[in-house]
Scaffold this motif. Structure first.
Motif, PDB file in Angstrom:
ATOM      1  N   ILE A  57      55.495  96.960  40.557  1.00 40.97           N
ATOM      2  CA  ILE A  57      53.903  95.653  41.412  1.00 40.97           C
ATOM      3  C   ILE A  57      54.628  95.934  42.684  1.00 40.97           C
ATOM      4  N   THR A  58      52.928  95.676  43.236  1.00 35.87           N
ATOM      5  CA  THR A  58      52.697  95.234  44.704  1.00 35.87           C
ATOM      6  C   THR A  58      52.675  93.937  45.203  1.00 35.87           C
ATOM      7  N   ASN A  59      52.938  94.019  46.301  1.00 34.93           N
ATOM      8  CA  ASN A  59      52.609  92.333  46.771  1.00 34.93           C
ATOM      9  C   ASN A  59      52.061  92.796  48.160  1.00 34.93           C
ATOM     10  N   LEU A  60      51.119  92.476  48.856  1.00 32.63           N
ATOM     11  CA  LEU A  60      50.641  92.921  50.062  1.00 32.63           C
ATOM     12  C   LEU A  60      50.306  91.245  50.933  1.00 32.63           C
ATOM     13  N   GLY A  61      50.765  90.634  51.378  1.00 28.91           N
ATOM     14  CA  GLY A  61      50.878  89.307  51.570  1.00 28.91           C
ATOM     15  C   GLY A  61      50.296  89.419  53.003  1.00 28.91           C
ATOM     16  N   LEU A  62      48.649  88.681  53.585  1.00 28.30           N
ATOM     17  CA  LEU A  62      49.024  88.069  55.437  1.00 28.30           C
ATOM     18  C   LEU A  62      48.799  86.396  55.297  1.00 28.30           C
ATOM     19  N   PHE A  63      49.468  85.643  56.251  1.00 23.46           N
ATOM     20  CA  PHE A  63      49.174  84.428  56.136  1.00 23.46           C
ATOM     21  C   PHE A  63      49.756  84.314  57.591  1.00 23.46           C
ATOM     22  N   ALA A  64      49.217  83.029  58.312  1.00 26.35           N
ATOM     23  CA  ALA A  64      49.363  81.829  59.441  1.00 26.35           C
ATOM     24  C   ALA A  64      49.697  81.156  59.127  1.00 26.35           C
ATOM     25  N   ILE A 122      50.605  70.451  59.640  1.00 25.52           N
ATOM     26  CA  ILE A 122      51.700  71.883  59.879  1.00 25.52           C
ATOM     27  C   ILE A 122      50.691  72.290  58.593  1.00 25.52           C
ATOM     28  N   GLY A 123      49.763  72.950  58.753  1.00 28.22           N
ATOM     29  CA  GLY A 123      48.692  73.940  57.881  1.00 28.22           C
ATOM     30  C   GLY A 123      49.568  75.355  57.892  1.00 28.22           C
ATOM     31  N   ALA A 124      49.415  76.210  56.569  1.00 26.52           N
ATOM     32  CA  ALA A 124      49.220  77.297  56.273  1.00 26.52           C
ATOM     33  C   ALA A 124      48.136  77.521  55.270  1.00 26.52           C
ATOM     34  N   VAL A 125      48.031  78.840  55.040  1.00 27.94           N
ATOM     35  CA  VAL A 125      47.067  79.513  54.383  1.00 27.94           C
ATOM     36  C   VAL A 125      48.098  81.120  53.987  1.00 27.94           C
ATOM     37  N   ARG A 126      47.370  81.532  53.473  1.00 28.25           N
ATOM     38  CA  ARG A 126      48.121  82.659  52.688  1.00 28.25           C
ATOM     39  C   ARG A 126      47.003  83.345  51.274  1.00 28.25           C
ATOM     40  N   VAL A 127      46.885  84.833  52.135  1.00 22.47           N
ATOM     41  CA  VAL A 127      45.540  85.316  50.572  1.00 22.47           C
ATOM     42  C   VAL A 127      47.278  87.111  50.618  1.00 22.47           C
ATOM     43  N   ASP A 128      47.355  87.032  48.749  1.00 19.61           N
ATOM     44  CA  ASP A 128      47.701  87.789  48.573  1.00 19.61           C
ATOM     45  C   ASP A 128      47.399  89.225  47.702  1.00 19.61           C
ATOM     46  N   PHE A 129      47.092  90.540  48.101  1.00 13.30           N
ATOM     47  CA  PHE A 129      46.908  91.638  46.701  1.00 13.30           C
ATOM     48  C   PHE A 129      47.774  91.742  46.493  1.00 13.30           C
TER      49      PHE A 129
END
Length: 787
Positions: free
Chosen positions: A450-457, A469-476
């Motif tokens: 299993i692999t997971n690549l995440g981008l966050f802010a 405080i706000g946060a977003v995240r996308v995971d592949f």
């Protein structure tokens, strides 16, 4: 439960009345250059035992002062110390502003005798953040991280043996929780039954603090469905001049004849610094409150080393390696015991701070964890016919990079993380009465990946009396495995997944938004909502017929599972008053889409492989589930000799639609019905606890008494035939004695009245309906040496 609540409220009101006193000096602490408030500044009244720590706004308040001339000392690790003279008149509440100059060089060590309750009790975020500090860790008899976490509000644990307790937060468990070490290092346990959860691979003596972020909100740390547990270990520290220090610990426990020891050597200068430690634990079987011996012995060893470099000002690199070993770890509630576990952890960390007015920090972590796990059933009654030995290797490697930026008075964090989990293992069965038969080998995992690549802010924004405080995240997320095949004794395939049907690829989007309104300088109200998504884990996707649940079923993975999504809201009230104390009240509501659980398969579809199980369940997405509840925490003002803390929490979980199989006297299914709003399994009952302490000799000797009350759990799953559990009350006593800066002692007694009880989440003794009881009375003593 009603009586527990009434008793709790009575004591709560009594303590509030007891704690009310008069006022004195208040004010704000700012930085000279930027004018920003400085949080966590120590404000100490010289020659007294009074002191507080500033909050996020830099605010402090000292009350119950007599008319006099005082000297206030302001201390912070990043700023020059400052002393201010204050002439206080009768009934005067003086307000002041203090400006501190940033420190060019860091102190080599900061010793705070009394940790401020605010750091532990009151969350600095709009959602609930629980902190466990080093001082709390040294006070307990906890043998592992799971034991320690269970002492926190609305955090429970699943006990299967003497160690390796699996944490549960508000009903979320297993891969619904994101567990990591030092802001990013992750561990994939080897055992399908989770006898070695990630928390069990870090020794509690090496932990400096624990951060628990409840809910799907802390997206900087990775995919978060129900919460994040961040174990922060001791780190090497820079010093202006070269030095070497030695810390040592020796601990003893009665009941299970436990002993533990650790030695740590650390030091260096401002260019090169190091931290080396090693420890051991040797625990025997414990006796419960009824005097029954529970097979729960274990032995563990570990050593670790960290080497840091500071090639340039504000830049540092830390190399880390650790090896831990478990031997003969007994789990009476599981089909097997851990024969040996060899775990290696390694990482490289780079950190740069104060790069410019805009770029505040850059952090990069590269890591690898390698778990080699072996377990067998040699201590089970049925091992005289079949001996099964399972070996698994689980490797987790990845990285995390984050940049912190100053956007005016606000902060922005952006980053990327990557995780690569590979797992392979098999079970070897030998027929004892018939040694001529061939040895049977069964795959537990088949080169699963299993692999997971995440981008966050994450963005933190202050606007007058509001904080956002706000946060977003996308995971592949990608998952693969070699062919999954199950064969019978004639080597005929009875279950199979081809490689094409095993593949899955998901893109998961998560977000959170929280706001805090400061109604005045004492009272604030926070509201947070978010959606956290996590993909199925190794067990849920790829496990091949093993009894891994609390029920007596073999479980089968499903590579076609969809990701779970938690839609949650938290409402939190915080009250800080130096006369009355600290109060935090939280309520939460969670709607989980595509909830993952097990569904029974007919014998015509799949028969079990394990002995003495009722059948086979396969993981599936059951639709919507709901969790809701509350948490309440209160502490009396920390500046008084007498102090008390009160905690209470409750979680209520349901699932919309689930099938119940009607069983005959032999455990065979004869009919099936659908149940609406059935209880979720393994949800802890209402709990409350009271901790009372008193400081003697200016805080050098602090005894504490604790009472914990758990209500009966009657809201249980009908479809899963989950049993109810009775309520209980247990008490304990502990003490800290600080002899001098070189020597200190902690000790006490848990379960002081030798109560026979078990937690609702404790598993049953394998092959029986007997509950796994908690240990009876335990005396413990810890000796700490510093040079």
């Amino acid at each position: 439960m009603r009586n527990s609540i009434l008793l709790w409220l009575f004591i709560f009101n009594s303590l509030i009345l007891f704690a009310q006193e008069n006022a004195g000096i208040s004010g704000f602490v700012y930085e000279t250059q930027s004018g920003k408030p400085i949080e966590n500044t120590e404000v100490i009244l010289l020659d007294t035992d009074k002191g507080v720590i500033t909050n996020k706004k830099g605010y402090f308040q000292l009350l119950n002062l007599q008319p006099n001339t005082y000297y206030l000392v302001f201390k912070h690790i990043g700023y020059e110390e400052k002393t201010k003279k204050i002439n206080l008149k009768q009934d005067e509440e003086k307000q002041i502003e203090i400006y501190l100059i940033p420190r060019v060089r860091k102190l080599k060590e900061v010793i705070i005798e009394e940790e401020d309750e605010r750091r532990v009790l009151i969350s600095r975020l709009p959602y609930i953040e629980t902190k466990i500090l080093k001082k709390q860790i040294t006070e307990t008899a906890a043998g592992g991280v799971g034991d320690l976490l269970r002492s926190s509000n609305n955090i429970s644990g699943i006990r299967k043996g003497g160690t390796g307790i699996d944490p549960v937060i508000r009903g979320f468990k297993f891969s619904q929780l994101n567990v990591q070490i030092d802001n990013g290092l992750k561990i994939e346990g080897g055992c399908p039954n989770r006898m070695d959860p990630a928390t069990s691979h870090i020794q509690i003596e090496d932990i400096e603090s624990i951060e628990v972020f409840k809910g799907p909100y802390a997206l900087r740390y990775g995919p978060s469905l129900g919460g994040v547990i961040n174990l922060k270990t001791t780190m090497p520290e820079k010093s202006d001049t070269f030095n070497v220090h030695i810390n040592a610990l020796k601990g003893f426990e009665s009941n299970r004849n436990g002993n533990k020891g650790q030695m740590r050597v650390f030091g260096g200068n401002k260019y090169v610094f190091f931290n080396i430690s090693g420890g051991q634990k040797d625990y025997g079987n414990y006796k419960d409150g009824n005097g029954n011996e529970v097979k729960s012995e274990f032995r563990k060893y570990n050593y670790r080393g960290q080497l840091g470099f500071c090639p340039y000002k504000s830049h540092s690199i830390i190399l880390y390696f650790e090896e831990s070993k478990g031997r003969d770890v007994m789990f009476p509630a599981l089909p097997m015991d851990e024969r040996k576990d060899d775990t290696r952890l390694m990482s490289i960390d780079y950190m740069a701070t104060e790069l410019s007015e805009v770029f505040n920090s850059i952090t990069v972590k590269l890591y690898k964890s390698d778990v080699n796990h072996e377990m067998d059933n040699k201590n089970r009654p049925f091992s005289d016919t079949v001996v099964a030995v399972s070996t698994i290797e689980a490797i987790n490697r990845g990285f995390r990079a984050e940049a912190g930026l100053n956007i005016g008075k606000n902060k922005l964090f952006i980053g990327i993380d990557y995780e690569n989990i590979s797992k392979d293992g098999e079970r070897v069965k030998s027929m004892i009465p018939q040694p001529g038969l061939p040895v049977k080998k069964e795959k537990l995992w088949n080169n699963a990946l299993i692999t997971n690549l995440g981008l966050f802010a994450e963005y933190i924004y202050d606007l007058n009396s509001f904080e956002f405080i706000g946060a977003v995240r996308v995971d592949f997320n990608n998952a693969r495995s070699d062919e999954i095949v199950v064969k019978d004794t004639s080597q005929v395939k009875i279950y199979q997944y081809g490689t094409d049907s095993i593949k899955s690829d998901y893109i998961n989007f998560s977000f959170s938004l929280g706001a805090t309104k400061h109604l005045n300088n004492k009272l604030s109200l926070s509201l947070t909502f978010g959606r956290g998504v996590r993909s199925p884990d190794m067990i849920e996707r790829f496990i091949i017929l093993l009894p891994i649940g609390y029920d007596k079923f073999d479980y089968l993975g499903d590579p076609r599972l969809k990701p779970e999504a938690n839609n949650q809201a938290d409402l939190t009230l915080k009250y800080i008053n130096e006369k009355i104390g600290l109060l935090q009240i939280n309520g939460f509501y969670s709607l989980i889409n595509n909830y993952i659980t097990g569904e029974r398969l007919p014998p015509s579809v799949q028969k079990p492989l394990s002995k003495d199980v009722l059948g086979v369940k396969q993981f599936y997405n059951a639709g919507n589930a709901r969790l809701r509840g509350f948490e309440l925490s209160y502490a009396t003002p920390s500046q008084y000799k007498f102090g008390a803390k009160l905690f209470g929490s409750y979680t209520y979980g349901t699932i919309n639609n689930v099938k119940k199989y009607i069983l005959d006297e032999h455990g065979d299914a004869i009919d099936v019905i659908e149940i609406k709003n059935d209880a979720l399994t393994e949800i802890p009952p209402f709990e409350s606890s009271i901790i009372i302490r008193y400081r003697f000799f200016n805080g050098r000797f602090i005894p504490k008494a604790k009472i914990r009350m758990a209500a009966a759990q009657d809201h249980v799953s009908e479809a899963s035939y989950e049993p109810t559990s009775p309520g209980f009350v247990v008490a304990g006593f502990s003490f800290n004695f600080y002899f001098n800066k070189y020597f200190s002692i902690t000790g006490g007694v848990d379960n002081i009245f030798d109560k026979a009880y078990y937690e609702h989440l404790n598993r049953n003794i394998i092959g029986t309906n007997t509950n796994l009881y908690e240990p009876g009375r335990i005396f413990y003593l810890n000796l700490f040496f510093k040079i």
